[in-house]
Write an enzyme that holds these catalytic residues in place. Structure first.
Site, short mmCIF file in Angstrom:
data_model
loop_
_atom_site.label_atom_id
_atom_site.label_comp_id
_atom_site.label_asym_id
_atom_site.label_seq_id
_atom_site.Cartn_x
_atom_site.Cartn_y
_atom_site.Cartn_z
N ARG A 1 4.69 11.58 18.03
CA ARG A 1 5.56 12.66 18.52
C ARG A 1 7.01 12.20 18.45
O ARG A 1 7.37 11.14 18.94
CB ARG A 1 5.18 13.02 19.95
CG ARG A 1 6.19 13.87 20.72
CD ARG A 1 5.97 15.34 20.46
NE ARG A 1 6.98 16.18 21.08
CZ ARG A 1 6.83 16.85 22.20
NH1 ARG A 1 5.70 16.77 22.87
NH2 ARG A 1 7.80 17.61 22.66
N ARG B 1 5.32 19.47 16.47
CA ARG B 1 4.93 18.21 17.08
C ARG B 1 3.49 17.86 16.72
O ARG B 1 2.65 18.74 16.55
CB ARG B 1 5.07 18.27 18.60
CG ARG B 1 4.26 19.38 19.20
CD ARG B 1 4.78 19.94 20.47
NE ARG B 1 6.05 20.58 20.28
CZ ARG B 1 6.78 21.08 21.24
NH1 ARG B 1 6.35 21.05 22.47
NH2 ARG B 1 7.93 21.63 21.02
N ASP C 1 1.54 17.51 21.95
CA ASP C 1 2.28 17.92 23.13
C ASP C 1 1.30 17.97 24.29
O ASP C 1 0.23 18.57 24.16
CB ASP C 1 2.92 19.29 22.91
CG ASP C 1 3.77 19.73 24.09
OD1 ASP C 1 4.52 18.91 24.63
OD2 ASP C 1 3.68 20.92 24.46
N ASP D 1 1.26 18.83 28.39
CA ASP D 1 1.96 19.33 29.57
C ASP D 1 1.04 19.27 30.78
O ASP D 1 -0.14 19.65 30.69
CB ASP D 1 2.38 20.79 29.38
CG ASP D 1 3.44 20.98 28.31
OD1 ASP D 1 4.33 20.11 28.20
OD2 ASP D 1 3.38 21.99 27.60
#
Length: 165
Positions: A83, A94, A97, A99
């Protein structure tokens, strides 16, 4: 122990491999007690920028890491997957990712970390796989039930089809 929900996404390279490797590395972390991975979904980029399509999933885990330790771990996984972060750019292509969507009922609002994730209620590519894992989950700030939010977005899901179950 905290029950976390992590949003996973990838739109560069071997997207499926990046998501599966991230899930495997989270599962192998000594602080992870249990985990479940939602089905993978394909989605158009959130910002409509013409980037390649994403694969998305949600990972549920029970862990004794605190939210900042988990954030550091997730950032290491993103870096290991190649990344690249460009300062000032929020939505760029990307390889991986990750989150933190929810951390039990905790609410965190710092410069580095916001939990619940601020976009969770508006994103079908998060809500649908999250509801696959726990439709009765209640957003700790808004009181909204995840399953109902996901149901209300069914009409937006034409481009979001499960790839694997």
């Amino acid at each position: 122990m905290i029950r976390y929900y992590l949003g996973l996404g990838s739109n560069l390279g071997d997207r499926e491999r990046f998501l599966n490797e991230a899930a495997s590395k989270v599962a192998a972390n000594p602080s992870t007690i249990s985990y479940r991975l939602s089905p993978l979904y394909e989605s158009a980029p959130f910002d409509g920028s013409g980037q390649p399509d994403y694969l998305n999933a949600v990972l549920e885990l029970l862990s004794d890491l605190d939210p900042w330790e988990l954030l550091d771990f997730c950032r290491r996984l993103e870096a290991e997957a190649g990344r690249q972060r460009t300062p000032g750019l929020q939505w760029e292509p990307r390889t991986l990712d990750i989150d933190i969507l929810f951390a039990g009922t905790e609410v965190v609002d710092t410069a580095d970390l916001t939990i619940p994730h601020p976009g969770v209620s508006q994103r079908p590519f998060v809500l649908v796989p999250l509801a696959d894992l726990n439709a009765s989950l209640v957003h700790p700030v808004t009181g909204e039930r995840i399953g109902l939010l996901a149901q209300s977005m069914k009409s937006q899901l034409m481009p979001y089809q499960p790839i694997y179950t």
